[in-house]
Design an enzyme around this catalytic site. Structure first.
Site, PDB file in Angstrom:
ATOM      1  CG  ASN A  12     -31.043 -30.441  16.850  1.00 24.15           C
ATOM      2  OD1 ASN A  12     -30.424 -31.383  17.314  1.00 24.15           O
ATOM      3  ND2 ASN A  12     -31.314 -30.328  15.565  1.00 24.15           N
ATOM      4  CG  HIS A  15     -24.661 -32.160  17.976  1.00 25.06           C
ATOM      5  ND1 HIS A  15     -24.191 -33.016  17.000  1.00 25.06           N
ATOM      6  CD2 HIS A  15     -25.090 -31.054  17.334  1.00 25.06           C
ATOM      7  CE1 HIS A  15     -24.309 -32.437  15.817  1.00 25.06           C
ATOM      8  NE2 HIS A  15     -24.858 -31.248  15.989  1.00 25.06           N
ATOM      9  CG  HIS A  48     -31.539 -34.322  10.952  1.00 28.21           C
ATOM     10  ND1 HIS A  48     -30.702 -33.434  10.297  1.00 28.21           N
ATOM     11  CD2 HIS A  48     -32.057 -35.116   9.992  1.00 28.21           C
ATOM     12  CE1 HIS A  48     -30.726 -33.694   8.998  1.00 28.21           C
ATOM     13  NE2 HIS A  48     -31.540 -34.715   8.789  1.00 28.21           N
ATOM     14  NE  ARG A  50     -26.993 -36.181   8.551  1.00 23.08           N
ATOM     15  CZ  ARG A  50     -26.860 -34.988   7.969  1.00 23.08           C
ATOM     16  NH1 ARG A  50     -27.132 -33.888   8.636  1.00 23.08           N
ATOM     17  NH2 ARG A  50     -26.427 -34.895   6.742  1.00 23.08           N
ATOM     18  NE  ARG A  54     -23.916 -37.507   9.835  1.00 25.20           N
ATOM     19  CZ  ARG A  54     -23.540 -36.503   9.037  1.00 25.20           C
ATOM     20  NH1 ARG A  54     -23.216 -35.331   9.557  1.00 25.20           N
ATOM     21  NH2 ARG A  54     -23.477 -36.661   7.748  1.00 25.20           N
ATOM     22  CD  GLU A  75     -33.573 -30.465  12.333  1.00 24.94           C
ATOM     23  OE1 GLU A  75     -32.518 -31.059  12.037  1.00 24.94           O
ATOM     24  OE2 GLU A  75     -33.589 -29.414  12.968  1.00 24.94           O
ATOM     25  CB  THR A 106     -28.772 -29.196   7.447  1.00 17.48           C
ATOM     26  OG1 THR A 106     -29.105 -30.292   8.295  1.00 17.48           O
ATOM     27  CG2 THR A 106     -29.700 -29.156   6.254  1.00 17.48           C
ATOM     28  CD  GLU A 156     -35.655 -24.631  11.365  1.00 20.43           C
ATOM     29  OE1 GLU A 156     -36.543 -25.449  11.694  1.00 20.43           O
ATOM     30  OE2 GLU A 156     -34.484 -24.685  11.771  1.00 20.43           O
ATOM     31  CG  HIS A 195     -27.718 -24.480  10.524  1.00 23.78           C
ATOM     32  ND1 HIS A 195     -26.366 -24.346  10.601  1.00 23.78           N
ATOM     33  CD2 HIS A 195     -27.955 -25.771  10.214  1.00 23.78           C
ATOM     34  CE1 HIS A 195     -25.812 -25.507  10.322  1.00 23.78           C
ATOM     35  NE2 HIS A 195     -26.737 -26.390  10.081  1.00 23.78           N
TER      36      HIS A 195
HETATM   37  N1  PXP Z   1     -32.701 -26.383  12.121  1.00 19.92           N
HETATM   38  C1  PXP Z   1     -32.364 -27.305  11.181  1.00 19.92           C
HETATM   39  C2  PXP Z   1     -33.332 -27.548  10.068  1.00 19.92           C
HETATM   40  C3  PXP Z   1     -31.160 -28.028  11.261  1.00 19.92           C
HETATM   41  O1  PXP Z   1     -30.862 -28.932  10.315  1.00 19.92           O
HETATM   42  C4  PXP Z   1     -30.318 -27.807  12.367  1.00 19.92           C
HETATM   43  C5  PXP Z   1     -29.068 -28.619  12.496  1.00 19.92           C
HETATM   44  O2  PXP Z   1     -29.411 -29.937  12.741  1.00 19.92           O
HETATM   45  C6  PXP Z   1     -30.714 -26.866  13.320  1.00 19.92           C
HETATM   46  C7  PXP Z   1     -31.887 -26.154  13.161  1.00 19.92           C
HETATM   47  C8  PXP Z   1     -29.897 -26.586  14.544  1.00 19.92           C
HETATM   48  O3  PXP Z   1     -28.673 -26.049  14.181  1.00 19.92           O
HETATM   49  P1  PXP Z   1     -27.534 -25.884  15.278  1.00 19.92           P
HETATM   50  O4  PXP Z   1     -27.212 -27.255  15.759  1.00 19.92           O
HETATM   51  O5  PXP Z   1     -26.429 -25.234  14.518  1.00 19.92           O
HETATM   52  O6  PXP Z   1     -28.097 -25.012  16.370  1.00 19.92           O
END
Ligand code: PXP
Length: 248
Positions: A12, A15, A48, A50, A54, A75, A106, A156, A195
């Site tokens: 992901n 960030h 994601h 959003r 953001r 996402e 999330t 998930e 997550h």
């Molecule tokens: N899976 C989903 C559905 C999420 O919303 C997120 C956070 O955006 C992640 C995985 C990844 O989480 P993390 O950034 O804490 O590794």
């Protein structure tokens, strides 16, 4: 127990976009980040979109969909404007998540049982557009059983409660993930998880059976600050090779 196929890693990169949007600069380049992840062995790229935009922007989704070599996992919230964007752009996978504007990330899973009809409708529309669908849910048997009724092939599991648990609470949180994955698999669902996963808590995550893909973002981007993104992804990839299909 031996895993039949290796555990896949979806990186992901939200960030990376968070850093860019902090100053509204053109850098760091999101496509370059995705290319680093691909070069380091990522099996997929997760972003994601959003509602408050953001971090990831609409143009990012379009560009990455065009340029990625590995599948894109988008996402998104189950709202009409976002569903329309997904259907138009056509990522290989969508993960439907609950979304609240005031949350940092999330914070919980979907209430599938409470929105079963709406989720089934979106799942059908996305699948008709050739998109695979996953529902992001807490490790809760009622939610898993409801997910199996929507026609989504994947869930998930939200691993945040386990990943953020104090030591005393972690074993019970992990048991819930193990039970949830077992039930989901028995119902014919494929199981992803994500997550809050980092190399320090990955050992527990690897006890969960039937895992297909881990979606990991924040910890990899944090590691990249010191070691670079390629090394950060490779390090996670290597640690995941210990997966043997869950608890012996
Ligand atoms: N899976 C989903 C559905 C999420 O919303 C997120 C956070 O955006 C992640 C995985 C990844 O989480 P993390 O950034 O804490 O590794």
């Amino acid at each position: 127990m031996t895993a039949k196929v290796p555990l896949r890693l979806g990186v992901n990169i939200d960030h990376v976009a968070t850093l860019r949007q902090a100053r509204h600069t053109p850098y760091p380049d999101l496509l370059q980040a995705a290319r680093c992840c691909e070069a380091a062995g990522a099996d997929g790229i997760t972003i994601h979109l959003r509602e408050d935009r953001r971090h990831i922007q609409d143009a990012d989704v379009v560009l990455l969909r065009k340029c990625l070599v590995v599948p894109m996992n988008l996402e998104m919230a189950n709202t009409p404007p976002i569903v329309r964007i997904a259907a138009d752009i056509g990522p290989q996978e969508v993960c439907i998540v609950p979304e609240r504007r005031e949350e940092l990330t999330t914070e919980g899973g979907l209430d599938v049982a409470g929105q079963q009809r709406e989720l089934a409708k979106t799942t059908r529309l996305l699948r008709e557009n050739g998109i695979s669908v996953s529902l992001f849910i807490d490790p809760d048997i009622q939610q898993i059983e409801a997910a199996a009724e929507t026609g989504a092939p994947y869930i998930e599991l939200h691993t945040g409660t386990f990943c953020n648990a104090p030591d005393a609470a972690a074993p019970a949180a992990l048991d819930r993930l193990v039970e949830a994955a077992t039930r989901a698999h028995a119902l014919g669902l494929k199981v992803n998880a994500g997550h809050g996963i980092h190399t320090g808590n990955l050992g527990g995550i690897l006890e969960i059976p039937h895992l297909d893909t881990l979606n990991i973002g924040h910890s990899i981007v944090c590691d990249a600050v010191f070691n670079g993104l390629v090394i950060a992804v490779k390090t996670m990839r290597k640690a995941m090779r210990a997966y043997r299909g869950g608890r012996p």
